[in-house]
Scaffold this motif. Structure first.
Motif, short mmCIF file in Angstrom:
data_model
loop_
_atom_site.label_atom_id
_atom_site.label_comp_id
_atom_site.label_asym_id
_atom_site.label_seq_id
_atom_site.Cartn_x
_atom_site.Cartn_y
_atom_site.Cartn_z
N LEU A 1 0.80 -1.21 0.00
CA LEU A 1 0.00 0.00 0.00
C LEU A 1 0.84 1.27 0.00
O LEU A 1 0.46 2.27 -0.61
N ARG A 2 1.96 1.26 0.68
CA ARG A 2 2.78 2.46 0.72
C ARG A 2 3.30 2.80 -0.68
O ARG A 2 3.26 3.94 -1.11
N LYS B 1 2.23 6.05 -2.91
CA LYS B 1 3.28 6.95 -3.38
C LYS B 1 3.18 7.13 -4.89
O LYS B 1 3.28 8.26 -5.40
N MET B 2 2.98 6.04 -5.62
CA MET B 2 2.85 6.14 -7.07
C MET B 2 1.59 6.91 -7.46
O MET B 2 1.60 7.66 -8.44
N SER B 3 0.51 6.75 -6.71
CA SER B 3 -0.71 7.50 -6.98
C SER B 3 -0.48 8.99 -6.78
O SER B 3 -0.96 9.82 -7.57
N MET B 4 0.24 9.36 -5.74
CA MET B 4 0.55 10.77 -5.51
C MET B 4 1.41 11.35 -6.63
O MET B 4 1.16 12.46 -7.11
N ALA C 1 -0.78 11.70 -9.74
CA ALA C 1 -1.70 12.83 -9.62
C ALA C 1 -0.97 14.16 -9.77
O ALA C 1 -1.46 15.07 -10.45
N ALA C 2 0.18 14.27 -9.18
CA ALA C 2 0.96 15.51 -9.31
C ALA C 2 1.40 15.72 -10.75
O ALA C 2 1.36 16.84 -11.26
N ASP C 3 1.80 14.64 -11.43
CA ASP C 3 2.18 14.76 -12.83
C ASP C 3 1.00 15.16 -13.70
O ASP C 3 1.14 15.97 -14.61
N ALA C 4 -0.15 14.58 -13.43
CA ALA C 4 -1.34 14.89 -14.22
C ALA C 4 -1.75 16.34 -14.05
O ALA C 4 -2.24 16.97 -14.98
N VAL C 5 -1.56 16.88 -12.87
CA VAL C 5 -1.97 18.27 -12.61
C VAL C 5 -0.93 19.25 -13.14
O VAL C 5 -1.27 20.29 -13.68
#
Length: 159
Positions: free
Chosen positions: A110-111, A115-118, A121-125
């Motif tokens: 999960l960690r 981390k990959m989701s964050m 998301a930051a890259d997408a934004v």
């Protein structure tokens, strides 16, 4: 979740995100937060140990008496032993899988997933993709890099 909200607020203050996109991002973050709360609730509510102990005892009891039940239908003693072993292997394997499924978050990374989701998301934004218009793409430095690397690369690398 907090970091995603901070990034979104940072972009809103600098007018980098349109109002409609802001609304969608806030809704998505809210849904992500809700999913996280549900996952934590599942994680913190374990299966009662008496339930798992009872099912294991019942399975052992069944496997203990299975050769006697099969002895009347299968006349060969070796076949009875082989069938009992095959059924026991399958049933005990399923029992072990059920014990593993009781604690799904113990075996999931999960960690790393969060981390990959964050990062995604930051890259997408923050990342502006190249335009889809072919005329505008010729002036884009990103498309120039892609076209120059595609012509200079050997064909076996692109297969």
């Amino acid at each position: 979740i907090l970091r995603l909200r901070q990034i979104l607020e940072y972009l809103i203050v600098r007018n980098k995100v349109e109002k409609e996109v802001q609304k969608q991002l806030f809704q998505t973050i809210s849904k992500l937060n809700e999913a996280l709360m549900i996952a934590e609730r599942i994680r913190n509510s374990p299966v009662p140990p008496l339930y798992t102990a009872h099912t294991t005892r019942l399975l052992i009891f069944y496997l203990f008496w299975l050769p006697l039940a099969l002895h009347g239908t299968i006349q060969n003693a070796l076949a009875t032993v082989v069938v009992t072993m095959a059924v026991g292997y399958a049933m005990l394997g399923l029992d072990e899988i059920s014990h593993i499924c009781e604690l799904p978050f113990k075996f999931m990374p999960l960690r790393q997933l969060s981390k990959m989701s964050m990062v995604d998301a930051a890259d997408a934004v923050s990342y502006q993709p190249p335009p889809l218009d072919p005329n505008a793409a010729s002036s884009n430095s990103f498309s120039k890099q892609i076209s120059s690397s595609a012509t200079s690369a050997s064909p076996h690398l692109w297969i």
